[in-house]
Structures are given as structure tokens and as C-alpha cells.
Design a protein around this motif. Structure first.
Motif, PDB file in Angstrom:
ATOM      1  N   ILE A  18       0.838  -1.201   0.000  1.00 11.00           N
ATOM      2  CA  ILE A  18       0.000   0.000   0.000  1.00 11.00           C
ATOM      3  C   ILE A  18       0.872   1.250   0.000  1.00 11.00           C
ATOM      4  O   ILE A  18       0.582   2.220  -0.708  1.00 11.00           O
ATOM      5  N   ALA A  19       1.953   1.246   0.777  1.00  9.61           N
ATOM      6  CA  ALA A  19       2.849   2.407   0.816  1.00  9.61           C
ATOM      7  C   ALA A  19       3.499   2.649  -0.544  1.00  9.61           C
ATOM      8  O   ALA A  19       3.566   3.796  -1.011  1.00  9.61           O
ATOM      9  N   LYS A  20       3.971   1.597  -1.192  1.00  7.30           N
ATOM     10  CA  LYS A  20       4.579   1.757  -2.520  1.00  7.30           C
ATOM     11  C   LYS A  20       3.539   2.210  -3.539  1.00  7.30           C
ATOM     12  O   LYS A  20       3.802   3.098  -4.352  1.00  7.30           O
ATOM     13  N   PHE A  21       2.369   1.579  -3.506  1.00 12.78           N
ATOM     14  CA  PHE A  21       1.287   1.968  -4.411  1.00 12.78           C
ATOM     15  C   PHE A  21       0.921   3.436  -4.174  1.00 12.78           C
ATOM     16  O   PHE A  21       0.717   4.196  -5.110  1.00 12.78           O
ATOM     17  N   GLY A  22       0.893   3.842  -2.911  1.00 17.97           N
ATOM     18  CA  GLY A  22       0.591   5.229  -2.571  1.00 17.97           C
ATOM     19  C   GLY A  22       1.652   6.203  -3.050  1.00 17.97           C
ATOM     20  O   GLY A  22       1.347   7.301  -3.513  1.00 17.97           O
ATOM     21  N   ALA A  23       2.916   5.811  -2.950  1.00  7.75           N
ATOM     22  CA  ALA A  23       4.002   6.680  -3.431  1.00  7.75           C
ATOM     23  C   ALA A  23       3.917   6.857  -4.944  1.00  7.75           C
ATOM     24  O   ALA A  23       4.048   7.977  -5.456  1.00  7.75           O
ATOM     25  N   VAL A  24       3.699   5.749  -5.654  1.00  9.58           N
ATOM     26  CA  VAL A  24       3.528   5.842  -7.104  1.00  9.58           C
ATOM     27  C   VAL A  24       2.298   6.688  -7.416  1.00  9.58           C
ATOM     28  O   VAL A  24       2.314   7.544  -8.301  1.00  9.58           O
ATOM     29  N   GLY A  25       1.232   6.456  -6.669  1.00 10.85           N
ATOM     30  CA  GLY A  25       0.001   7.233  -6.860  1.00 10.85           C
ATOM     31  C   GLY A  25       0.192   8.714  -6.576  1.00 10.85           C
ATOM     32  O   GLY A  25      -0.400   9.565  -7.245  1.00 10.85           O
ATOM     33  N   ASN A  66       4.380   1.262 -11.006  1.00 11.91           N
ATOM     34  CA  ASN A  66       3.865   0.033 -10.410  1.00 11.91           C
ATOM     35  C   ASN A  66       4.564  -1.209 -10.950  1.00 11.91           C
ATOM     36  O   ASN A  66       4.906  -2.117 -10.201  1.00 11.91           O
ATOM     37  N   ARG A  67       4.810  -1.261 -12.242  1.00 11.39           N
ATOM     38  CA  ARG A  67       5.457  -2.436 -12.840  1.00 11.39           C
ATOM     39  C   ARG A  67       6.882  -2.611 -12.324  1.00 11.39           C
ATOM     40  O   ARG A  67       7.325  -3.696 -12.014  1.00 11.39           O
ATOM     41  N   TYR A  68       7.631  -1.514 -12.274  1.00 10.32           N
ATOM     42  CA  TYR A  68       9.060  -1.623 -11.977  1.00 10.32           C
ATOM     43  C   TYR A  68       9.421  -1.337 -10.525  1.00 10.32           C
ATOM     44  O   TYR A  68      10.599  -1.434 -10.160  1.00 10.32           O
ATOM     45  N   THR A  70       6.492  -1.104  -7.375  1.00  8.77           N
ATOM     46  CA  THR A  70       5.510  -1.684  -6.462  1.00  8.77           C
ATOM     47  C   THR A  70       5.364  -3.183  -6.665  1.00  8.77           C
ATOM     48  O   THR A  70       5.372  -3.952  -5.704  1.00  8.77           O
ATOM     49  N   TYR A  71       5.204  -3.601  -7.908  1.00 11.50           N
ATOM     50  CA  TYR A  71       4.943  -5.011  -8.217  1.00 11.50           C
ATOM     51  C   TYR A  71       6.080  -5.648  -9.015  1.00 11.50           C
ATOM     52  O   TYR A  71       5.843  -6.529  -9.820  1.00 11.50           O
ATOM     53  N   ARG A  72       7.303  -5.238  -8.764  1.00 13.64           N
ATOM     54  CA  ARG A  72       8.435  -5.777  -9.528  1.00 13.64           C
ATOM     55  C   ARG A  72       8.659  -7.261  -9.265  1.00 13.64           C
ATOM     56  O   ARG A  72       9.269  -7.945 -10.072  1.00 13.64           O
ATOM     57  N   HIS A  73       8.162  -7.774  -8.165  1.00 14.32           N
ATOM     58  CA  HIS A  73       8.351  -9.175  -7.798  1.00 14.32           C
ATOM     59  C   HIS A  73       7.300 -10.106  -8.401  1.00 14.32           C
ATOM     60  O   HIS A  73       7.359 -11.309  -8.196  1.00 14.32           O
ATOM     61  N   THR A  74       6.362  -9.592  -9.159  1.00 11.70           N
ATOM     62  CA  THR A  74       5.282 -10.410  -9.696  1.00 11.70           C
ATOM     63  C   THR A  74       5.641 -10.972 -11.060  1.00 11.70           C
ATOM     64  O   THR A  74       6.678 -10.635 -11.633  1.00 11.70           O
ATOM     65  N   GLU A  75       4.747 -11.818 -11.578  1.00 10.37           N
ATOM     66  CA  GLU A  75       4.968 -12.444 -12.879  1.00 10.37           C
ATOM     67  C   GLU A  75       5.318 -11.413 -13.942  1.00 10.37           C
ATOM     68  O   GLU A  75       4.736 -10.349 -13.989  1.00 10.37           O
ATOM     69  N   LYS A  76       6.239 -11.789 -14.813  1.00  8.41           N
ATOM     70  CA  LYS A  76       6.631 -10.890 -15.896  1.00  8.41           C
ATOM     71  C   LYS A  76       6.520 -11.571 -17.260  1.00  8.41           C
ATOM     72  O   LYS A  76       6.797 -10.973 -18.273  1.00  8.41           O
ATOM     73  N   THR A 138      -5.511  -7.702  -7.630  1.00 11.05           N
ATOM     74  CA  THR A 138      -6.311  -8.903  -7.802  1.00 11.05           C
ATOM     75  C   THR A 138      -6.096  -9.549  -9.163  1.00 11.05           C
ATOM     76  O   THR A 138      -5.979 -10.774  -9.261  1.00 11.05           O
ATOM     77  N   TRP A 139      -6.027  -8.732 -10.238  1.00 14.76           N
ATOM     78  CA  TRP A 139      -5.994  -9.300 -11.581  1.00 14.76           C
ATOM     79  C   TRP A 139      -4.778  -8.927 -12.424  1.00 14.76           C
ATOM     80  O   TRP A 139      -4.397  -9.681 -13.299  1.00 14.76           O
ATOM     81  N   VAL A 140      -4.186  -7.782 -12.199  1.00  3.73           N
ATOM     82  CA  VAL A 140      -3.143  -7.328 -13.114  1.00  3.73           C
ATOM     83  C   VAL A 140      -1.766  -7.823 -12.698  1.00  3.73           C
ATOM     84  O   VAL A 140      -1.097  -8.517 -13.459  1.00  3.73           O
ATOM     85  N   PHE A 141      -1.322  -7.453 -11.525  1.00  3.88           N
ATOM     86  CA  PHE A 141       0.021  -7.797 -11.067  1.00  3.88           C
ATOM     87  C   PHE A 141      -0.066  -8.990 -10.116  1.00  3.88           C
ATOM     88  O   PHE A 141       0.044  -8.835  -8.907  1.00  3.88           O
ATOM     89  N   LYS A 142      -0.268 -10.168 -10.676  1.00  2.00           N
ATOM     90  CA  LYS A 142      -0.416 -11.368  -9.858  1.00  2.00           C
ATOM     91  C   LYS A 142       0.937 -11.793  -9.319  1.00  2.00           C
ATOM     92  O   LYS A 142       1.927 -11.798 -10.031  1.00  2.00           O
ATOM     93  N   ALA A 143       0.921 -12.187  -8.051  1.00  2.00           N
ATOM     94  CA  ALA A 143       2.156 -12.646  -7.420  1.00  2.00           C
ATOM     95  C   ALA A 143       2.528 -14.032  -7.947  1.00  2.00           C
ATOM     96  O   ALA A 143       1.673 -14.809  -8.334  1.00  2.00           O
ATOM     97  N   LEU A 144       3.800 -14.290  -7.960  1.00  2.00           N
ATOM     98  CA  LEU A 144       4.278 -15.618  -8.323  1.00  2.00           C
ATOM     99  C   LEU A 144       3.812 -16.614  -7.269  1.00  2.00           C
ATOM    100  O   LEU A 144       3.685 -16.263  -6.099  1.00  2.00           O
ATOM    101  N   PRO A 145       3.584 -17.858  -7.648  1.00  2.00           N
ATOM    102  CA  PRO A 145       3.214 -18.860  -6.647  1.00  2.00           C
ATOM    103  C   PRO A 145       4.336 -18.982  -5.630  1.00  2.00           C
ATOM    104  O   PRO A 145       5.447 -19.356  -5.975  1.00  2.00           O
TER     105      PRO A 145
END
Length: 175
Positions: A18-25, A66-68, A70-76, A138-145
Motif C-alpha cells: 500500500i505504501a509503494k502503491f501510494g508513493a507511485v500514486g 507500479n510495474r518496476y 511496487t509489483y516488480r516481484h510479480t509475474e513478468k 487482484t488481476w493485473v500484477f499477480k504474485a508468483l506462486p
């Protein structure tokens, strides 16, 4: 790890997200507000048109953040799908944000600069941001299993007995 510890870890991770998303926001908010006011006051464009232009510029800024970050650890590996979903949900957020601006400006007749900025950049953006955060995570930046990685890490921290127990608790994989 106890249920309480696991819950605390998940809440800590959510707070960081949330903090990272907020900073980007926040950066997106500044971009959005500047572009909106330049379009309205320097180029004399209609407020909703200016709002749409500003939101599109902010969406591009926010995708990169967000891609690079907040959610850099998610599927690419599914970038085109990710980008399409990002644009879809950002577009819905754009409609929310600028729909509130249009309702305020044209529906209720609040046409001052302050009213337009409050409608778009406070109320509309606030509601749109809540929607975007929910839809992106929920749908865009899905976490890796990560279930196996977490179980292995937890068992490593708890000792050899827990590691053997974690391995035996996993369902067998079919090939």
C-alpha cells in the motif's frame, strides 16, 4: 511460524504494498493535477477533455512505477495480458474519476477551478484509486506462486523436523 506471526507478516507485506502503491500514486496525482490545470488554463480545453488527457498521462506514469517498483516481484512472462488488464482497469478508473468531474461541473454547476480540482483530483481520484488498487493487485500484477517458497523458508527457520514435516505435507505433483 504461528498463525499470529503469519498474519503479522502478511499485514506487513500488505502495508508495504500500500505504501509503494501510494508513493507511485502520489507521483501520478502530481502529474495528473499539473497536466489537468495546464490543459484547462493554458490551452483552454474543456474540463472533462482536460481530465481525460491528464488521467491518460498519469496512467502511463503509474504503470511504469507500479510495474518496476511496487509489483516488480510479480509475474513478468505475460506482459501483454498484464498491460491489457492494466489499461482496462485504468480505463474504468478514468471513467470513475472524470465521471465525477462531469457530474460536478455540468450536472451540479460547480464550475470554479477549486470545485473542478476537488471533484477530479480529490473525490474522483480517491474513489478511482481504491478501485485501481483492488483491481491491480487482484488481476493485473499477480504474485508468483510462493506457497512452496514460504513453507521451505519457514521450515528452515524452525529446524530439520519442521522441514521434513513441510515436505511431507505437500501434495504430490503430477507430471
Amino acid at each position: 511460524m504461528s498463525e499470529r506471526g503469519a498474519l503479522r507478516t502478511r499485514l506487513d507485506l500488505l502495508a508495504r504494498e500500500i505504501a509503494k502503491f501510494g508513493a507511485v500514486g502520489a507521483i501520478g496525482f502530481v502529474v495528473n493535477a499539473i497536466v489537468f490545470n495546464i490543459c484547462v488554463h493554458a490551452f483552454d480545453l474543456a474540463v472533462v477533455r482536460s481530465g481525460v488527457i491528464a488521467t491518460v498521462v498519469a496512467i502511463a506514469t503509474n504503470y511504469v512505477g507500479n510495474r518496476y517498483w511496487t509489483y516488480r516481484h510479480t509475474e513478468k512472462n505475460k506482459r501483454s495480458r498484464e498491460l491489457m488488464l492494466f489499461l482496462l482497469f485504468s480505463g474504468i478508473g478514468l471513467v470513475i474519476e472524470n465521471g465525477i468531474l462531469a457530474l460536478s461541473h455540468y450536472g451540479f454547476g460547480f464550475t470554479s477551478t477549486l470545485a473542478d480540482n476537488v471533484a477530479k483530483n480529490v473525490i474522483g481520484l480517491g474513489i478511482g484509486t481504491v478501485f485501481r488498487f483492488w483491481s491491480y493487485r487482484t488481476w493485473v500484477f499477480k504474485a508468483l506462486p510462493a506457497r512452496e517458497a514460504v513453507e521451505t523458508a519457514e521450515s528452515f527457520l524452525e529446524g530439520p523436523e519442521a522441514e521434513a514435516e513441510a515436505h511431507s505435507a505437500r501434495p504430490a505433483r503430477s507430471t
